[in-house]
Design an enzyme around this catalytic site. Structure first.
Site: not given
Ligand code: GLA
Length: 387
Positions: A34, A125, A127, A129, A162, A174
């Site tokens: 975060h 989950s 990870l 996806s 997204e 991500d």
């Molecule tokens: C999700 C979001 C990321 C990040 C994390 C928390 O995975 O897609 O951008 O903010 O939460 O670290």
């Protein structure tokens, strides 16, 4: 896996003439949670597990999507002329969003496609996806239509998809991690300017073990967007007394001096996490470079505690997995990973303790929560490839 994907394609769409097969990884974040929408640092790595796709261009503008994992949804139909978010299209809104986002960035796709997806990361989950599907789809477009863009730009377009198509105000972590993955390395990324550095992950006689809580989570219906706006509000209040662009610009000391101006206790806790977690991530990477794995592990543990009490995104399932992990022999560090509210934990566990770790944590979890957790011993892998 290529043959398996071709078989899936044949079963769904008839034959395999001209079909190409691609892969994009999932990711796990080692520390820096975060922080990516707060101008801070993150430290994720791509995994060797992820999403596969078998794809063929069509002569018309139609799109047909099929997921082996979610086969009950059947083939989902769309078209290049209908790229709008439709709830019934479910998971297919991710690839649709990427096609839409490419068009928004003037990368125009002029032929439809049939695509079969199969993922060997657990869905929803923590990870990534969804980022894995997005990056995979974007990579397919790059390859099939010869678009001239690099992986950094690819990750930004996928994040745009997204944010704007699927309504999740996620940061860049991500998509960046899935696109830029490098075998046996984690990515130390400064999200304020997208400068990054690969750090070798040498865990010696230990491995990364992921524990999946099996508590399903969708970012859209989670409190993710709420946390983001709480941080924005805290920053706006801090900006009235200190010259910063983001919470990531503050040291712990500066935050302690100025936090009073935020006034609201909850907002102070949220901002505190963002500031401290960013500094923790910087320290953790420095420790790793110095081969101080124990220090890295302790900082992972501290990260979890901060996510539990200050950011409040863990919940009973993740806390049970992590607190039980901390009590096991051979555990160097354990924390939740990803957005939280369910999903997975990441653990560094000594090789000779992994078996007992899985057995003991699994047993306590099932007794307390009432259903099973799943465990994966994972390897760090590269970004997208064509098979
Ligand atoms: C999700 C979001 C990321 C990040 C994390 C928390 O995975 O897609 O951008 O903010 O939460 O670290």
């Amino acid at each position: 896996m290529k043959n398996t994907m071709l078989q899936h394609f044949e079963k769904t769409f008839g034959d395999t003439d001209g079909v190409r097969v691609f892969f994009a990884p999932g990711r796990v974040n080692l520390i820096g949670e975060h922080t990516d929408y707060n101008g801070g640092h993150v430290f994720p790595c791509a995994l060797t597990i992820g999403t596969y796709a078998a794809v063929r261009l069509r002569k018309d503008r139609n799109l047909r999507f099929f997921s082996v994992n979610l086969n009950k949804k059947g083939v989902i139909h769309s078209s290049l002329d209908e790229l709008i978010h439709i709830n019934e299209d479910d998971w297919a809104n991710y690839p649709k969003g990427v096609l839409w986002a490419f068009a928004q960035h003037s990368f125009l796709v002029d032929q439809g496609m049939d695509i079969v997806y199969y993922g060997n990361i657990p869905n929803a989950s923590g990870l990534s996806s969804s980022a894995s599907i997005e990056v995979l789809t974007g990579y397919i477009l790059m390859k099939l239509f010869d678009f001239d863009l690099d992986f950094k730009k690819l990750s930004l377009i996928c994040q745009y998809a997204e944010n704007k198509f699927n309504g999740v105000n996620c940061g860049i972590m991500d998509q960046f991690a899935c696109a830029m993955g490098k075998k046996n390395h984690a990515i130390f990324l400064d999200t304020s300017n997208l400068k990054y550095e690969y750090a070798p992950i040498d865990l010696g006689d230990a491995k990364l073990v992921i524990a999946c809580s099996n508590k399903k989570r969708g970012l859209g219906d989670s409190k993710y967007n709420e946390r983001r706006s709480q941080c924005e509000e805290a920053l706006a209040r801090l900006k009235t007394v200190v010259d910063v662009q983001s919470l990531g610009d503050l040291t712990e000391e500066e935050f302690e001096v100025h936090k009073g101006v935020i006034e609201d206790e909850v907002l102070i806790k949220r901002a505190k996490h963002a500031v401290y977690e960013n500094q923790r991530t910087i320290r953790a990477v420095a420790a790793l470079k110095n081969h101080e794995l124990e220090t890295f592990g302790s900082l992972m543990n501290e990260s979890h505690t901060s996510l539990q009490y200050d950011y409040e995104v863990t919940g009973m399932e993740l806390d049970t997995l992590v607190e039980t992990a901390w009590k096991q022999e051979g555990v160097i560090g354990a924390r939740m990973t990803g957005a939280g509210f369910g999903g997975c934990t990441v653990n560094i566990v000594k090789n000779d303790a992994i078996h007992a770790f899985i057995e003991n944590v699994g047993k306590v979890y099932e007794e307390k929560i009432g259903y099973k957790a799943d465990f994966y011993v994972v390897e760090i892998g590269d970004g997208p490839v064509e098979l």
